[in-house]
Structures are given as C-alpha cells and as structure tokens.
Enzyme design. Structure first.
Site, PDB file in Angstrom:
ATOM      1  N   ALA A 158       2.506   2.316   8.822  1.00  0.00           N
ATOM      2  CA  ALA A 158       3.520   3.231   8.544  1.00  0.00           C
ATOM      3  C   ALA A 158       2.612   4.539   8.597  1.00  0.00           C
ATOM      4  O   ALA A 158       1.396   4.732   8.321  1.00  0.00           O
ATOM      5  CB  ALA A 158       3.919   3.037   7.226  1.00  0.00           C
ATOM      6  N   LYS A 159       3.238   5.441   8.974  1.00  0.00           N
ATOM      7  CA  LYS A 159       2.625   6.994   8.997  1.00  0.00           C
ATOM      8  C   LYS A 159       2.136   7.306   7.597  1.00  0.00           C
ATOM      9  O   LYS A 159       0.937   7.980   7.517  1.00  0.00           O
ATOM     10  CB  LYS A 159       3.793   8.091   9.728  1.00  0.00           C
ATOM     11  CG  LYS A 159       3.934   7.846  10.936  1.00  0.00           C
ATOM     12  CD  LYS A 159       5.098   9.066  11.068  1.00  0.00           C
ATOM     13  CE  LYS A 159       5.545   9.090  12.796  1.00  0.00           C
ATOM     14  NZ  LYS A 159       6.569   9.832  13.054  1.00  0.00           N
ATOM     15  N   SER A 160       2.929   6.903   6.446  1.00  0.00           N
ATOM     16  CA  SER A 160       2.378   7.178   5.396  1.00  0.00           C
ATOM     17  C   SER A 160       1.050   6.558   4.926  1.00  0.00           C
ATOM     18  O   SER A 160       0.268   7.295   3.886  1.00  0.00           O
ATOM     19  CB  SER A 160       3.430   6.898   4.222  1.00  0.00           C
ATOM     20  OG  SER A 160       3.833   5.335   4.188  1.00  0.00           O
TER      21      SER A 160
END
Length: 285
Positions: free
Chosen positions: A237-239
């Site tokens: 995930a980018k997060s």
C-alpha cells in the site's frame, strides 16, 4: 468489446501490487481483442503530483504494456458536480459537518470500510460556517432502486448490499468527489465493461452498483483479483510506503531490472522480491 482500465492516483509511487493489477487488466483486454485504458485519478488535493503521472507512464512502458490514455479526473469535475446536484435535488444527499473524531466519539459500528456513519446530520440543518461533505442517504436510495445485483467473474452473481457501509460520502470536504462517485462516473464515461481491481475493493462494488442504478449508468462486470501481501499478511500500500521500500516500480526500473521479466513473473504468479499472493477474500465477496 472488453474495455478495462488501470486508474492510479499520483499521490505516491507505484509498487508491485499496482503492477499486478495493471498486468491483469491489460491481459484480460488484450486476450479478448479489447482496449486497455490508463486514467489518472488526480483530484486528491495537494497530494496529487503531476510528475508522478509521468513516472506511472514510464512504469507501464517498462512492464511492456500498451494502453490508451483517457482524460484525467481533474478534467471531469463538471460531471461530478452535475451528478451530485441531481442526487441532491432528488433528496438522496445530505450535508454532513461531522469530523472523524466526532464520529469516533459516538462509538459507531464498524463495517467493511471502517466506521459506519450513524446519521447524526441526517434531517438536521447544517452549520454553513463548518466544512461539509455530502453523504448518500442509503435507505432513500434503495427505496428508489429496489434490490440490485452485480456480476463478478470470480464470485458469479452477487446481491448488492450497500447498507453494510451506512451513508457513504460522495462529495468530500477536501475534494470535488469521493472515490465512489468519481470512479463510477468515470468508468461509465470511458466505456469500461470489465472493472478490474484488487479484492480489497470488492466491497466498493456494492456502492458503485447502487450509484449506477441511481444515475442511469451502464452496468459493467467486475473482476476482483488477488492481492500481493508482505510477510505479515498486510497488502502492499502507498500508505505503508510500499513504493519506496524495495517494492517500488521506479526503484526496480532505476536499478536496472527488466520490467518485461517482472511482468511475466506476475502473470505466472511467481511474485518477485519475497512478496506472496493472497487469495483474500477467497470467494470474491
């Protein structure tokens, strides 16, 4: 004709999970003599960075994919506003000034996408001095549409159950549309016939099917593919900065790896860099 799309947001670099999704969508379209589209979803305020969209194009080229690019979301704001006006005029949207902290303080129940909004602002006058979002009145919407179904290539015919999300936000306080509204309208405008995306977004399809019925939009089929996960079982995930911790496509490209070989390994479920493939959710629902 099958039309698929890959629709990344330029708010962080792409990672192997994005590559897996892009390869899936590309190959499903090409195998059927169809079209594979690239759409940049760039309405995430200051987080959207134009230079990342150029990186995405280089990433797809590195993977050996061919695509047609359609207009970015930032060029489609009028369509989001028109849809919101229509739903508001029909009494299906209401303004909500609640913050996340205020909602959490009410100890709401938890749904597939997190907190289920308890409807605090529904039917109440709102304070115009406070920023407000527009929420969909799910019960009023379902009273208008009646029961709905959608077709998933893995799970077959699925009964839409948007109630499990509560009154979702369609127009955010900080953006001209939520993912639900923008993606649904864009897929219809782009003629997408097979929505190909990760299994973590399977729940969103219940809301998108409802919006299609409310707005008189064509109904595609869906293909929710497996996810790439790290050793702890959490998806890339980018997060979690997965695009910057050894799994980033730009990192791999700049290190001299062969993108076509990476794409072929993804096709064969031979995931590089120690990442594994999760079948969650196993039944596609």
């Amino acid at each position: 004709m099958i039309v698929t799309r890959f629709a990344p947001s330029p708010n962080g670099p792409l990672h192997l999970g994005h590559a897996y999704s892009a390869v899936k969508a590309h190959d499903l379209a090409r195998a059927a003599g169809g079209r594979f589209l690239l759409r940049i979803e760039d309405i995430d305020g200051a987080r959207s960075r134009a230079e990342l969209a150029d990186e995405f194009r280089r990433d797809l080229e590195w993977l050996g994919l061919e695509w047609e690019e359609v207009p970015a979301q930032s060029t489609r704001l009028d369509s989001y506003e028109a849809a919101a006006r229509d739903l508001m005029a029909r009494g299906l949207l209401y303004r909500c000034t609640c913050t996340r902290a205020e909602i959490e303080a009410l100890e709401p129940t938890i749904g597939p996408e997190g907190l289920i909004y308890p409807g605090t602002c529904k039917g109440k006058a709102f304070d115009p001095s406070r920023p407000s979002a527009l929420r969909l009145n799910i019960e009023a919407a379902l009273a208008e549409t009646g029961p709905l179904e959608w077709e998933d290539e893995r799970a077959g015919v699925v009964t839409a159950d948007p109630r499990q999300f509560g009154d979702v936000v369609l127009v955010r306080k900080d953006a001209p549309a939520s993912y639900h509204l923008a993606a649904t309208l864009d897929d219809a405008a782009d003629g997408v016939t097979l929505v190909t995306r990760g299994a973590d977004l399977v729940f969103a399809s219940h809301i998108h099917r409802l919006l299609q019925a409310l707005l008189g939009l064509p109904v595609p089929r869906w293909h929710h593919h497996a996810l790439l996960v790290e050793a702890d079982g959490r998806k890339l995930a980018k997060s979690r900065r997965s695009g910057e911790r050894g799994y980033g496509l730009a990192e791999m490209r700049e290190a001299g790896e062969d993108g076509r070989i990476v794409a072929e390994k993804l096709r064969l479920d031979q995931i590089p860099h120690g990442i594994s493939l999760s079948r969650y959710p196993p039944d596609g629902t």
